[in-house]
Design a protein around this motif. Structure first.
Motif, PDB file in Angstrom:
ATOM      1  N   ILE A   1      -9.699   3.126  -3.993  1.00 19.88           N
ATOM      2  CA  ILE A   1      -9.564   2.776  -2.580  1.00 19.88           C
ATOM      3  C   ILE A   1     -10.941   2.479  -2.015  1.00 19.88           C
ATOM      4  CG2 ILE A   1      -9.707   5.200  -1.825  1.00 19.88           C
ATOM      5  CD1 ILE A   1      -7.671   4.482   0.373  1.00 19.88           C
TER       6      ILE A   1
ATOM      7  N   MET B   1      -6.523  -1.028  -1.660  1.00 22.15           N
ATOM      8  CA  MET B   1      -6.306  -0.239  -2.864  1.00 22.15           C
ATOM      9  C   MET B   1      -6.071  -1.191  -4.025  1.00 22.15           C
ATOM     10  SD  MET B   1      -3.717   2.804  -1.657  1.00 22.15           S
ATOM     11  CE  MET B   1      -4.064   3.847  -0.224  1.00 22.15           C
TER      12      MET B   1
ATOM     13  N   SER C   1      -5.202  -2.243   6.953  1.00 20.93           N
ATOM     14  CA  SER C   1      -5.283  -3.027   5.714  1.00 20.93           C
ATOM     15  C   SER C   1      -6.298  -4.165   5.801  1.00 20.93           C
ATOM     16  CB  SER C   1      -3.909  -3.592   5.341  1.00 20.93           C
ATOM     17  OG  SER C   1      -3.438  -4.475   6.351  1.00 20.93           O
TER      18      SER C   1
ATOM     19  N   PHE D   1      -2.626   3.270   6.599  1.00 22.14           N
ATOM     20  CA  PHE D   1      -3.263   2.330   5.678  1.00 22.14           C
ATOM     21  C   PHE D   1      -2.766   0.903   5.910  1.00 22.14           C
ATOM     22  CE2 PHE D   1      -3.870   6.320   3.323  1.00 22.14           C
ATOM     23  CZ  PHE D   1      -5.234   6.246   3.100  1.00 22.14           C
TER      24      PHE D   1
ATOM     25  N   ILE E   1      -9.352  -1.582   4.732  1.00 23.34           N
ATOM     26  CA  ILE E   1      -9.232  -0.698   3.573  1.00 23.34           C
ATOM     27  C   ILE E   1      -8.196  -1.252   2.607  1.00 23.34           C
ATOM     28  CG2 ILE E   1      -8.653   1.626   2.771  1.00 23.34           C
ATOM     29  CD1 ILE E   1      -9.521   2.687   5.440  1.00 23.34           C
TER      30      ILE E   1
ATOM     31  N   ILE F   1     -12.913   8.656   2.142  1.00 20.74           N
ATOM     32  CA  ILE F   1     -12.592   7.313   1.676  1.00 20.74           C
ATOM     33  C   ILE F   1     -12.806   6.253   2.754  1.00 20.74           C
ATOM     34  CG2 ILE F   1     -10.989   8.084  -0.095  1.00 20.74           C
ATOM     35  CD1 ILE F   1      -8.714   7.683   1.782  1.00 20.74           C
TER      36      ILE F   1
ATOM     37  N   LEU G   1       0.816  -1.204   0.000  1.00 22.71           N
ATOM     38  CA  LEU G   1       0.000   0.000   0.000  1.00 22.71           C
ATOM     39  C   LEU G   1       0.859   1.266   0.000  1.00 22.71           C
ATOM     40  CD1 LEU G   1      -2.798  -1.052   2.529  1.00 22.71           C
ATOM     41  CD2 LEU G   1      -3.030  -0.831   0.052  1.00 22.71           C
TER      42      LEU G   1
END
Length: 613
Positions: free
Chosen positions: A382, A325, A320, A316, A323, A260, A217
Motif C-alpha cells: 500500500i 494497493m 483512492s 480507501f 492511496i 501507511i 480496493l
C-alpha cells in the motif's frame, strides 16, 4: 585427446552441473571460469577477458536500457489496454493479438522483460473477459520465445552466433536476417496455440477463472483480512512523535503498527502524504495506521498522546486518488527471497508498506514482518500510485500481479512516451540502414532516451541484468579454449561421424536437436557460445555455407518450449498460469518438433547450402 583439452572439458562439465543445480549462482560460476583459465595456462589473461571487449555484450546491455525506457514510459501498458479493446471478449482474437504484440515488442527488447510486463496485463485481461489465465499464459511465454527468432537484437544467442560468424571471417547476420523464418514460426505458433490451448483447461480451472473478476480496493482488504486493523489517529500537541521521522519511531517492531499514510492540512483541505521512512511528523497530522495486533491500539495512543478519529469502511475508496494497493509476487531470481520485511527495508527502499501476505492461497494472520519470504508468496503493498507504478519497473525483483480497478481513474499516460517511440524508431531505422555499427546505434539510442528523460542514469544502470552479462562474458573463454585445444575439431569430427558429411539437411537436424537438448539444462546464451563455432567449422568441413548451420543454432537456442525451467520466460508464467511440469511437456515438445521441421525445410531455402566463393 591432450591434457589441456581434458582440463577444459572438466571445467565445462563442472560449470554445466553448477548451472543445472543452480549452486552456486551462475554469475559466480562464470567469474570462477574467468579466473581458472589463466591459472591453468590454457589461455592468456587477454584471451580469457575477450568477452569484455565483445561488441555483442555492449549491444545486449544497451537494449536492456532501451527496453526499460519503453517500460517506464508506459508504452507496453498502452499495448495492454489496446489488446482489451481489440479482443472484444473473443479469446481467439485475443490469442492472435497477444502473441503478435508480444512477439513484435520482444523482437526489439528483452523477452524476459516483455513477459514480466505482460503477466499483470494478461491477468487483467483474463479478469475482464472472465477467461482462464491458464489458457493465456502459455501463449504469452511461447510468443516471447518466438520473438527471439525475429530480429538480430531480439535475444542474446542471435548476437552471439552473429559475432561467431564475424570472428570466423564471414559477414555477420543483418538486423532482419532472422525475420522471414521467424514469421513462419510465429504464424505456426499462433495456429498451434489456437488448438493446443484447449489441453490446458479443466473444470476445476474454470471455477477459478470465473471467480477472477476485476477487483477493487475493498476486495483486496477482504482477501488479506485487513478489516478492523486500520485506525485514524490525530497527533496532539506534546506528542513524543512530533519532530521525529517514521523510521526513528520503529513503530512496527515496538507496537506492530504501520503508518501507511499521513493526512496533513494544506490550506483548507487535508492532503494524504506518502508515508516514507524519512517523513517528519508534525502536530495536527492525522496518521492512517495499520495494526497487526488490535489490542495494542490503546497503549499506542496513550504512549504517544494520540486521539482516535472516525474511520469509515469506504475510506480507501474515498482516498483512492492518493492511496493505492497492489498484489506483487517474487520471480525466481528475486534477491528478496529468503529475507523478511525488516531486512529488506521495504518502506525506505520502495516507499511502500507491506500490509498482507498470502502463502499457498491463505492469508497469514500473524505479524508478517518476521516471515522469510518464499517463492510463490503474494504480498499486498500500500502507498502512493506513483510508488506502485515505480514498482512495476523492478521486474528482476517483483511482478505486479494485479492492480485494483481504482487505478484506471488515477494512472494517466506518462508524458515521455512519444519521445521513447521516436527514439525507438530512430534506433531501429539506423540498424536497418547499416549506416553505423549496431553497437554504436544502440548506444546512441540509450543517449537519446536519457536526453529525452525517458530514463535517468540510476535507472539505466539498474535496468541492466548484470548477471546475464557476466554469464555471457564467462562463457566466451570456453569457446576460445575449445578452439585452441582442438575441442571444436573433435566435436565436429564426432558429429560428422554420426550423421555423415553427405546430408547437410541431416546435419541441420542434428545441430537443432543438440542445441535444444543442451538448452534444457544451461542458458541458451551459453549454449550458443559453445555450439556456434562447432556449427561453423562443421559447415566448412562439409564444404557448404556456414549460414544455415549458424542460423539453426540461433533458432534452436530460442526453442526452449519443453520445460518450465528451460527459460526464465517459462518460469515466470508457472505461478500465474497455475501450470504443472507436464503442461510444458504436453505443449512444448510437439511445438519444438514443429520448429525443427520448419528449420530443416526453410533454413536451406533462405540460406542456400552452396559453398561461399
Amino acid at each position: 585427446m591432450n591434457i589441456d583439452l581434458i582440463i577444459v572439458l572438466s571445467l565445462l562439465v563442472v560449470a554445466i552441473i553448477a548451472f543445472i543445480i543452480n549452486k552456486p549462482r551462475m554469475d559466480f560460476v562464470a567469474l570462477s571460469v574467468i579466473v581458472a583459465f589463466p591459472l591453468t595456462g590454457i589461455l592468456t589473461v587477454n584471451e580469457t577477458l575477450i568477452g569484455f571487449s565483445d561488441s555483442s555484450v555492449i549491444l545486449i546491455a544497451a537494449f536492456f536500457v532501451i527496453g526499460d525506457s519503453l517500460v517506464r514510459t508506459g508504452i507496453a501498458y498502452s499495448v495492454g489496454e489496446w489488446l482489451i479493446k481489440q479482443a472484444k471478449n473473443n479469446e481467439t482474437r485475443l490469442i492472435i493479438l497477444l502473441m503478435g504484440s508480444v512477439a513484435l515488442l520482444g523482437s526489439i527488447m528483452s523477452s524476459t522483460g516483455i513477459v514480466a510486463i505482460f503477466i499483470p496485463i494478461v491477468l487483467n485481461i483474463a479478469r475482464h473477459m472472465n477467461a482462464d489465465p491458464k489458457r493465456l499464459m502459455m501463449p504469452l511465454s511461447f510468443a516471447a520465445l518466438i520473438s527471439g527468432m525475429l530480429t538480430l537484437v531480439a535475444t542474446a544467442p542471435n548476437l552471439v552466433v552473429s559475432s561467431s560468424l564475424k570472428e570466423a571471417g564471414f559477414t555477420p547476420f543483418s538486423f532482419f536476417s532472422f525475420t522471414p523464418i521467424g514469421l513462419v514460426i510465429l504464424v505456426m505458433g499462433i495456429v498451434y496455440m489456437l488448438f493446443a490451448r484447449r489441453l490446458l483447461a479443466s473444470p476445476a480451472d474454470n471455477d477459478i477463472a470465473s471467480h477472477q473478476n476485476k477487483r477493487h480496493l475493498v476486495d483486496l482488504i477482504k482477501d488479506y483480512n485487513l478489516s478492523g486493523r486500520n485506525r485514524r489517529l490525530r497527533v496532539n500537541s506534546g506528542s513524543l512523535m512530533i519532530g521525529k521521522t517514521i523510521a526513528e519511531l520503529q513503530l512496527r517492531a515496538r507496537f506492530g503498527a504501520n503508518i501507511i499514510g499521513i493526512e496533513r492540512e494544506k490550506r483548507i483541505t487535508y492532503k494524504v502524504l506518502d508515508a516514507s521512512s524519512h517523513l517528519e511528523i508534525k502536530v495536527g497530522d492525522i496518521l492512517l495506521c495499520d495494526f497487526f495486533y488490535k489490542e495494542t491500539v490503546d497503549d499506542f495512543c496513550n504512549t504517544f498522546q494520540l486521539t482516535k478519529l472516525a474511520f469509515k469502511g469506504d475510506y480507501f475508496t474515498d482516498q483512492s486518488h492518493s492511496i493505492g494497493m497492489a498484489e506483487v509476487s517474487l520471480p525466481p531470481e528475486s534477491k528478496l527471497i529468503g529475507k523478511n520485511i525488516l531486512e529488506i527495508g521495504f518502506r525506505s527502499t520502495y516507499r511502500l508498506n507491506v500490509v498482507g501476505l498470502r502463502r499457498n492461497g491463505e492469508s497469514l494472520e500473524n505479524d508478517i514482518i518476521d516471515e522469510n519470504l518464499k517463492l510463490g508468496d503474494t504480498l499486498l503493498v500500500i502507498g502512493t500510485w506513483k510508488a506502485i507504478k515505480q514498482l512495476q519497473t523492478l521486474n528482476q525483483d517483483f511482478l505486479v500481479l494485479s492492480l485494483p480497478a481504482e487505478i484506471d481513474q488515477v494512472a494517466p499516460a506518462l508524458s515521455r512516451a512519444p519521445y521513447a517511440l521516436i527514439t525507438l524508431a530512430i534506433t531501429v531505422g539506423l540498424m536497418i540502414s547499416g549506416i553505423f555499427p549496431n553497437v554504436i546505434t544502440a548506444l546512441l539510442g540509450c543517449l537519446l532516451m536519457g536526453a529525452f528523460r525517458c530514463i535517468d542514469m540510476d535507472s539505466a544502470y539498474k535496468s541492466i541484468h548484470w548477471q546475464s552479462l557476466i554469464l555471457i562474458i564467462g562463457m566466451f573463454p570456453f569457446a576460445a579454449a575449445l578452439q585452441k585445444t582442438g575441442g571444436v575439431n573433435l566435436a565436429v569430427s564426432g558429429l560428422l561421424s554420426v550423421v555423415g558429411d553427405s546430408s547437410p539437411h541431416l546435419l541441420i537436424a542434428a545441430l537443432f536437436i543438440l542445441t535444444a537438448s543442451i538448452g534444457l539444462f544451461i542458458s541458451n546464451t551459453a549454449t550458443a557460445i559453445l555450439l556456434a563455432p562447432i556449427a561453423i567449422q562443421a559447415a566448412e568441413q562439409v564444404g557448404v555455407s556456414p549460414y544455415p548451420f549458424a542460423m539453426t543454432i540461433a533458432l534452436a537456442a530460442s526453442a526452449a518450449f519443453m520445460t518450465p525451467v528451460s527459460s526464465p520466460v517459462n518460469t515466470l508464467v508457472v505461478g500465474p498460469g497455475r501450470y504443472k511440469f507436464i503442461d510444458f511437456i504436453k505443449l512444448g515438445v510437439p511445438f519444438t518438433l514443429i520448429v525443427m521441421v520448419i528449420c530443416i525445410l526453410f533454413v536451406p531455402i533462405l540460406f542456400p547450402l552452396h559453398p561461399i566463393p
